[in-house]
Write an enzyme that holds these catalytic residues in place. Structure first.
Site, PDB file in Angstrom:
ATOM      1  N   ARG A 126      68.040   3.762  37.457  1.00  0.00           N
ATOM      2  CA  ARG A 126      67.272   4.880  36.772  1.00  0.00           C
ATOM      3  C   ARG A 126      66.522   5.575  37.501  1.00  0.00           C
ATOM      4  O   ARG A 126      66.521   6.563  37.810  1.00  0.00           O
ATOM      5  CB  ARG A 126      66.957   4.410  35.429  1.00  0.00           C
ATOM      6  CG  ARG A 126      66.311   5.759  34.578  1.00  0.00           C
ATOM      7  CD  ARG A 126      65.449   5.097  33.306  1.00  0.00           C
ATOM      8  NE  ARG A 126      64.678   3.961  33.566  1.00  0.00           N
ATOM      9  CZ  ARG A 126      64.015   3.481  32.595  1.00  0.00           C
ATOM     10  NH1 ARG A 126      64.176   3.571  31.175  1.00  0.00           N
ATOM     11  NH2 ARG A 126      63.139   2.570  32.643  1.00  0.00           N
ATOM     12  N   SER A 186      72.451 -17.462  33.965  1.00  0.00           N
ATOM     13  CA  SER A 186      71.640 -18.524  34.067  1.00  0.00           C
ATOM     14  C   SER A 186      71.288 -19.031  35.717  1.00  0.00           C
ATOM     15  O   SER A 186      72.492 -18.965  36.009  1.00  0.00           O
ATOM     16  CB  SER A 186      71.823 -19.612  33.164  1.00  0.00           C
ATOM     17  OG  SER A 186      70.516 -20.510  33.527  1.00  0.00           O
ATOM     18  N   GLY A 187      70.075 -18.964  35.666  1.00  0.00           N
ATOM     19  CA  GLY A 187      69.838 -19.603  37.251  1.00  0.00           C
ATOM     20  C   GLY A 187      68.702 -18.967  37.702  1.00  0.00           C
ATOM     21  O   GLY A 187      68.234 -19.160  38.883  1.00  0.00           O
ATOM     22  N   LYS A 234      75.047 -18.848  26.150  1.00  0.00           N
ATOM     23  CA  LYS A 234      73.832 -18.676  27.130  1.00  0.00           C
ATOM     24  C   LYS A 234      72.626 -18.944  26.212  1.00  0.00           C
ATOM     25  O   LYS A 234      71.561 -19.549  26.533  1.00  0.00           O
ATOM     26  CB  LYS A 234      73.547 -17.120  27.489  1.00  0.00           C
ATOM     27  CG  LYS A 234      72.613 -16.896  28.235  1.00  0.00           C
ATOM     28  CD  LYS A 234      72.174 -17.845  29.691  1.00  0.00           C
ATOM     29  CE  LYS A 234      70.841 -17.743  29.905  1.00  0.00           C
ATOM     30  NZ  LYS A 234      69.985 -16.669  30.018  1.00  0.00           N
ATOM     31  N   ASN A 271      69.669 -21.868  26.638  1.00  0.00           N
ATOM     32  CA  ASN A 271      68.173 -21.544  26.748  1.00  0.00           C
ATOM     33  C   ASN A 271      67.381 -22.297  25.494  1.00  0.00           C
ATOM     34  O   ASN A 271      66.670 -22.790  25.940  1.00  0.00           O
ATOM     35  CB  ASN A 271      67.800 -20.133  26.151  1.00  0.00           C
ATOM     36  CG  ASN A 271      68.217 -19.356  27.529  1.00  0.00           C
ATOM     37  OD1 ASN A 271      69.035 -19.464  28.645  1.00  0.00           O
ATOM     38  ND2 ASN A 271      67.525 -18.084  27.717  1.00  0.00           N
TER      39      ASN A 271
HETATM   40  P1  2AM Z   1      64.100   1.587  36.231  1.00  0.00           P
HETATM   41  O1  2AM Z   1      63.761   0.618  37.553  1.00  0.00           O
HETATM   42  O2  2AM Z   1      64.176   2.795  36.269  1.00  0.00           O
HETATM   43  O3  2AM Z   1      62.796   1.130  35.365  1.00  0.00           O
HETATM   44  C1  2AM Z   1      64.933  -3.776  34.111  1.00  0.00           C
HETATM   45  O4  2AM Z   1      63.792  -3.296  33.547  1.00  0.00           O
HETATM   46  C2  2AM Z   1      66.025  -2.915  34.756  1.00  0.00           C
HETATM   47  O5  2AM Z   1      66.518  -2.103  33.683  1.00  0.00           O
HETATM   48  C3  2AM Z   1      65.265  -1.695  35.805  1.00  0.00           C
HETATM   49  O6  2AM Z   1      66.300  -1.672  36.788  1.00  0.00           O
HETATM   50  C4  2AM Z   1      65.276  -0.512  35.137  1.00  0.00           C
HETATM   51  O7  2AM Z   1      65.220   0.590  35.518  1.00  0.00           O
HETATM   52  C5  2AM Z   1      66.344  -0.762  34.019  1.00  0.00           C
HETATM   53  N1  2AM Z   1      66.182   0.105  32.687  1.00  0.00           N
HETATM   54  C6  2AM Z   1      65.521  -0.253  31.888  1.00  0.00           C
HETATM   55  N2  2AM Z   1      65.490   0.497  30.651  1.00  0.00           N
HETATM   56  C7  2AM Z   1      66.543   1.554  31.056  1.00  0.00           C
HETATM   57  C8  2AM Z   1      67.204   2.787  30.551  1.00  0.00           C
HETATM   58  N3  2AM Z   1      66.871   2.877  29.193  1.00  0.00           N
HETATM   59  N4  2AM Z   1      68.064   3.270  31.250  1.00  0.00           N
HETATM   60  C9  2AM Z   1      68.552   2.919  32.423  1.00  0.00           C
HETATM   61  N5  2AM Z   1      68.009   1.915  33.012  1.00  0.00           N
HETATM   62  C10 2AM Z   1      66.933   1.314  32.624  1.00  0.00           C
END
Ligand code: 2AM
Length: 502
Positions: free
Chosen positions: A38, A134-135, A206, A210
């Protein structure tokens, strides 16, 4: 980016640490992978920082670009925060032109109920697939345990990638094959992944992984606490004991890292051990709670799993505990036992651990009935042998138990585990008694022992519960001398007018 040529094998969305590492792992195996995040700068930095992957990394600034980069049917792994973000991303992918045969794999820590729902919700528009991973960070980078669930036809497209990137175990020993490094993945061996079942099956397995991990960690912590308080040894000395234990049937990743943790000096106070500087408040992200809640809702006695979650809850009540410690009376201080108890504690840990796994597998057995799955427990134990946090020599024994009898009702009934508990139970009971006597909280040891003793009880005092229920609520009871399913009720005497004894 300039090298955005159609024909990538797989796409990945979400370049936080798990996503980045999984992408590099996939590329290490020669797959051409298109990546999107994103926040575009994260994607650009990632691609620039990794110019030499064996497979090509294709950075995509938009979802349209990502979709355009992939060969059909498109396979897109999403590794975003579990919850609403998953749907946001899938909806955006649909808006950007994803098609009906395309496969979206949610590789995050999603709740299995969400995966079941999403598979249905998107059924006409794309193939929604769930895969537990997992890991931790290192697992994702060099070989995780992967727990896929979803449409079996889609699995055929995913299998080559999943089998390539998963951790591998040696077919002869069942032990993980070490040695993966950037650009040099392990080849050969049995991959720690297998198709587990439809819709939420992978995410459920999974989650149970956990839940078991919670107990494993709690048990190790209780063993550490007992060792420390009974023997008076320092963390550094205890590290040596855990290293020794790691050469026994307890051999596992969690025991290994415990030894390393205990040996660690505090960077802020080099004469001290770091463990002594760490606040005794455990965090949690929810999968342990989900496992316990699933057990509760299905009526399955996964009591040690629940206990491990409660133990973290208790740890979080730090201020209350500090205050209560001054007010609530402890038993008289006991003498330290010296090294004599060490072996008994090891036995107690091992017996409790067997019970924790028995509970986890019993829970999955019930989930099969609940969700109409056909989970193969030998396969599940097999894919937990490497890559994941609970990986252990012990899992080879569980794999063998289910190979001996795929319909094994409870792990405790397997001849190998029966023998192990027979050998360890005297020590286990002694350790629990000692803990009770000395006022050391060992909820996981105790609950595992209670599970064992209840499970091997042909008769439990639930007859009295049934009588009480019938007394106050006319809930009826079954009789020992009548067929099951036949219910009885009597008019109980009024408690205020006790009957004369006959
Ligand atoms: P970001 O770098 O733009 O925050 C873990 O949070 C991952 O999920 C990150 O790569 C984050 O992107 C992505 N992420 C979290 N919410 C999201 C959303 N609503 N749409 C797209 N990517 C998202």
């Amino acid at each position: 980016m300039s090298d955005n040529i159609p024909g990538a094998d797989v796409g990945l969305i979400g370049l936080a640490v798990m996503g980045r590492n999984l992408a590099l792992n996939i590329a290490d195996h020669g797959f051409k992978i298109a990546v999107f995040n994103r926040t575009t700068s994260v994607m650009r930095e990632f691609v620039v920082e990794n110019p030499d992957t064996p497979g090509q990394l294709i950075g995509c600034a938009t979802l349209n670009e990502l979709i355009g980069a992939l060969r059909k049917p498109r396979v897109i792994i999403i590794l975003v925060k579990a919850g609403a973000a998953v749907e946001t991303v899938v909806d955006q992918l649909l808006a950007a032109g994803l098609e009906r045969d395309d496969i979206v794999v949610d590789a995050g820590n999603s709740n299995w109920n969400d995966t079941i729902r999403r598979e249905k919700q998107y059924a006409d528009r794309l193939k929604f697939f769930g895969s537990g991973v997992s890991g931790g960070e290192l697992g994702a980078r060099f070989g995780p345990s992967l727990m896929p669930g979803g449409d079996p036809e889609s699995w055929k497209h995913l299998a080559p990638i999943w089998e390539a990137v998963a951790a591998k175990v040696d077919p002869a020993t069942g032990r993980p094959i070490p040695g993966a490094a950037p650009g040099k993945p392990v080849r050969g061996g049995i991959p720690c992944t297998a198709y587990l079942g439809p819709n939420g099956a992978g995410h459920y397995v999974k989650m149970v992984h956990n839940g078991i991990e919670y107990v494993d960690m709690q048990l190790i912590s209780e063993a550490y606490d007992l060792l420390r308080r009974l023997t008076g040894l320092s963390p550094g000395e205890l590290a040596a004991i855990f290293l020794q234990w790691n050469r026994t049937e307890l051999d596992s990743y969690l025991i290994e890292i415990t030894a390393a943790v205990l040996a660690q000096r505090d960077p802020a106070r080099p004469r001290k051990f770091l463990v002594d500087g760490i606040l005794d408040v455990a965090g949690q992200k929810g999968t342990g709670q989900w496992t316990a809640a699933s057990a509760l809702s299905m009526g399955i006695p996964a009591n040690s799993i629940a206990e491990a979650v409660f133990a973290r809850g208790m740890s979080a009540l730090k201020e209350e505990r500090v205050s209560a410690a001054r007010k609530l009376k402890a038993p008289p201080a006991a003498k330290k036992t010296g090294r004599t108890g060490i072996e008994a504690i090891r036995h107690a840990l091992y017996c409790s651990k067997i019970c924790a796994y028995a509970q986890g597998f019993q829970l999955m057995r019930q989930a099969c009935r609940q969700y109409n799955w056909n989970l193969d427990f030998g396969t599940i134990a097999g894919i937990w042998r490497g890559g994941c946090i609970i990986r252990a020599r012990f899992l080879q024994k569980i794999t063998e138990a289910y190979q001996r009898d795929a319909n094994l009702v409870n792990l405790l009934l397997d001849p190998y585990f029966r023998k192990q508990i027979r050998a360890g139970q005297e020590s286990w009971r002694r350790v629990v008694m000692l803990a009770a006597q000395q006022g050391i909280a060992v909820p996981a040891f105790m609950s595992a022992l209670a599970y064992y003793d209840a499970y091997r009880s042909a008769v439990l005092p639930a007859n009295l519960i049934q009588a009480q229920r019938d007394y106050f609520g006319a809930h009826t009871y079954e009789r020992t001398d009548a067929p099951r399913g036949k219910f009885f009720h009597i008019d109980w005497p009024d408690p205020n007018r006790p009957q004369r004894e006959v």
